[in-house]
Design a protein around this motif. Structure first.
Motif, PDB file in Angstrom:
ATOM      1  N   SER A  23     -26.510 -40.886  19.128  1.00 18.24           N
ATOM      2  CA  SER A  23     -27.370 -40.036  19.952  1.00 18.24           C
ATOM      3  C   SER A  23     -26.870 -39.954  21.394  1.00 18.24           C
ATOM      4  CB  SER A  23     -28.811 -40.554  19.933  1.00 18.24           C
ATOM      5  OG  SER A  23     -28.879 -41.873  20.452  1.00 18.24           O
ATOM      6  N   ILE A  24     -26.263 -41.027  21.899  1.00 14.49           N
ATOM      7  CA  ILE A  24     -25.715 -41.005  23.258  1.00 14.49           C
ATOM      8  C   ILE A  24     -24.538 -40.040  23.322  1.00 14.49           C
ATOM      9  CG2 ILE A  24     -24.732 -42.393  25.108  1.00 14.49           C
ATOM     10  CD1 ILE A  24     -27.637 -42.988  24.505  1.00 14.49           C
ATOM     11  N   ALA A  25     -23.728 -40.028  22.268  1.00 13.66           N
ATOM     12  CA  ALA A  25     -22.621 -39.075  22.219  1.00 13.66           C
ATOM     13  C   ALA A  25     -23.148 -37.647  22.252  1.00 13.66           C
ATOM     14  CB  ALA A  25     -21.791 -39.307  20.963  1.00 13.66           C
ATOM     15  N   ASN A  26     -24.239 -37.399  21.549  1.00  8.83           N
ATOM     16  CA  ASN A  26     -24.846 -36.066  21.580  1.00  8.83           C
ATOM     17  C   ASN A  26     -25.329 -35.718  22.986  1.00  8.83           C
ATOM     18  OD1 ASN A  26     -26.188 -33.643  20.311  1.00  8.83           O
ATOM     19  ND2 ASN A  26     -27.994 -34.725  21.072  1.00  8.83           N
ATOM     20  N   ALA A  27     -25.942 -36.693  23.683  1.00  5.30           N
ATOM     21  CA  ALA A  27     -26.413 -36.443  25.043  1.00  5.30           C
ATOM     22  C   ALA A  27     -25.251 -36.160  25.992  1.00  5.30           C
ATOM     23  CB  ALA A  27     -27.212 -37.647  25.539  1.00  5.30           C
TER      24      ALA A  27
END
Length: 581
Positions: A23-27
């Motif tokens: 999810s951090i990569a998506n952000a």
């Protein structure tokens, strides 16, 4: 640790390498796309891909390199104009199993002078991402230097809440004004440094501008713009419109040649009228639907009390107790609903049109209701009515008497082993018709509002409900549902939380006779169910009467509520005194 150097980068067309698929990569990919960069995700096909990240990859917004990170990715995946070196690296891999690889990637980026950000590892980062508020050209970044991202987000939210709405548009207008002034006024003249972080203003910043000063004449508009940006309230700056910019640009006409300096037509007044601007920032007409609680001023919410003190017109229900009305400043017009049997709808219509008339005059209208506005207070109807007229109401909750009055009468509406459900009903339907009564359940507590004026008819309908098999109770009207036993405990609670509160404890068999003998003291309600005798019973009597309100068990002196809201009245008096001076 030395403080970080906060900068703003133009990342248009940059290549951002995101290592990871969570999810951090998506952000990180989302932020890269927002600033015009091109994110490349490096992750093994065997790793779990975040669903939103996968959707963007499928949509072609993000390129996914389906393998693990390689050293030459830093020098082969970038832009041609920078010899294929990537512009920034974001490592989103977490957990101890990736500690060694994260440290290695960080050291590799440092040697190549490639900016790197590593999740939850400030010591491995060469830059960090602040918590950012963005509104057009306005951006506010908050960082705690890795000490707490949640705290940075909290600080950012609170700072952003202090800004006028849509302040980014004002920043855009002021920037447009500055650019046009610069283009029109002596291009050869050096303007002040564009750095936003000037340590101090120039000595001539506040120098009085005279018509005889040629240098001042050449730069009077830009100096005026600098001064209003420095000193004007933000709300006033936010009120400047596009037409105001044209007015400003036409107000000061700089000379095209030094020989014409003596012919400068300078206005003796500012290019914009401050009074006109401030009028734009005045509060717009507002309608507030607020509940005043069961009766005591001590039970007002702070929001409703503030609305009482600040409203310019107040429309109150007939049953709002006098201790609440006493809080209204004497200067505030008060209209009380003229409701009586047969006139309820006409009185309601009258109040609505009074409110609408006041709103059209720019007033702040407070519609003050008993209890809670959405519990048999027509709050939903009034909300829809005013919204249809173009005024969206603000709704403030109140402590409903349906739950607080039983409390003050020592009736716990729910109690383990006795009552596991609460039903709130009205005793009077539309056009005065009797509503369908609830069926009997031994573990049910029912609270009837607006029922005491027809308590006899109500009791008849309750004890005469038709049972499931079709059998009717004694003297009933044949309505479906289980009939209530005549011995069911009940309590009549009148003027709850007021000094003249009264509680009549009885049963369905004798409550009608009790009300007839003791008389009515509105507003009141009827509580029905075994919960009425959990804490206090009748002692075998047909009914018992309890007079007076015990208050808040000595808390009045502690919290400043003694005397039925005396401290609140003092605050209202202080506000009136301030207004008079």
């Amino acid at each position: 640790m030395s403080p970080l150097l906060l900068t703003a980068h133009d990342c248009t067309g940059h290549i951002h390498l995101i290592i990871g698929s969570n999810s951090i990569a998506n952000a990180r990919c989302t932020k890269s796309i927002e600033v015009g960069a091109k994110p490349l995700v490096i992750a093994s096909p065997e790793t779990e891909m975040h669903y939103a990240l996968k959707d963007r990859i499928d949509a072609g917004q993000i390129k996914w390199i389906r393998r693990n990170f390689k050293d030459d990715d830093l020098t082969s995946l970038g832009r041609d104009e920078v010899e294929n070196v990537v512009d920034a690296v974001f490592v989103t891999l977490g957990g101890k199993e990736f500690l060694q690889s994260r440290t290695y990637i960080s050291s590799l980026c440092r040697r190549l002078r490639v900016p790197i950000n590593v999740l939850d590892a400030p010591n491995l980062c060469t830059f960090s991402l602040p918590s950012t508020h963005s509104d057009g050209p306005l951006q506010i970044g908050i960082t705690t230097s890795g000490k707490g991202c949640k705290l940075a987000t909290r600080i950012r939210r609170e700072i952003a809440a202090l800004l006028p709405p849509n302040f980014g548009a004002a920043v855009e207008r002021l920037g447009t004004m500055r650019r046009r002034i610069w283009e029109e006024d002596h291009r050869s003249q050096t303007l002040e440094d564009d750095d936003d972080d000037i340590p101090a203003q120039k000595p001539t910043f506040n120098q009085f501008i005279t018509e005889s000063d040629l240098n001042a004449a050449k730069t009077r508009r830009i100096r005026w713009l600098s001064q209003i940006c420095e000193y004007w309230p933000l709300r006033r700056l936010a009120s400047i419109t596009d037409s105001d910019i044209d007015t400003i640009l036409q107000s000061y006409c700089a000379p095209s040649h030094p020989s014409t300096a003596t012919n400068i037509q300078a206005t003796s007044s500012p290019p914009l009228d401050i009074t006109t601007l401030d009028l734009r920032t005045l509060p717009t007409p507002r309608i507030i639907l607020a509940g005043s609680g069961p009766g005591s001023p001590s039970l007002l919410t702070l929001a409703t009390h503030r609305a009482i003190l600040t409203a310019t017109v107040i429309l109150a229900d007939k049953l709002v107790p006098s201790p609440i009305l006493d809080l209204i400043p004497r200067r505030t017009p008060l209209h009380i609903a003229r409701k009586f049997p047969g006139n309820a709808d006409a009185a309601q219509t009258e109040l609505l049109h009074l409110g609408l008339s006041a709103l059209r005059k720019g007033e702040t209208v407070l519609r003050l209701k008993q209890g809670d506005p959405y519990i048999y207070g027509r709050g939903g109807e009034e909300y829809a009515w005013f919204e249809e007229k173009g005024y969206k109401p603000v709704v403030l909750p109140g402590i409903t008497s349906a739950l607080s009055a039983p409390l003050f009468a020592r009736v716990p509406c729910t109690s383990r082993g006795v009552s596991d459900q609460v039903v709130i009903c009205t005793g009077t339907g539309r056009k005065g018709k009797a509503p369908e009564p609830p069926s009997y359940s031994e573990s049910k507590t029912v609270v009837f509002l607006m029922a005491l004026h027809r308590v006899g008819e109500l009791v008849e309908s309750l004890v005469g409900l038709k049972k499931e098999g079709g059998e009717e109770g004694d003297g009933g009207e044949g309505r479906k549902g289980d009939a209530w036993p005549k011995e069911t405990p009940c309590a009549v609670v009148e003027r709850a939380s007021c000094s003249d509160q009264r509680v009549i404890r009885s049963t369905l068999e004798f409550v009608v006779q009790a009300v007839e003998n003791e008389g009515s003291r509105p507003p009141g309600l009827l509580v029905l169910g075994k919960a009425c005798e959990v804490l206090k019973g009748r002692g075998g009597a047909r009914w018992v009467v309890e007079e007076g309100f015990e208050g808040f068990d000595g808390l009045d002196d502690v919290v400043g509520l003694q005397g039925g809201g005396g401290e609140m009245r003092d605050m209202a008096a202080e506000r009136e005194a301030d207004a008079a001076t």
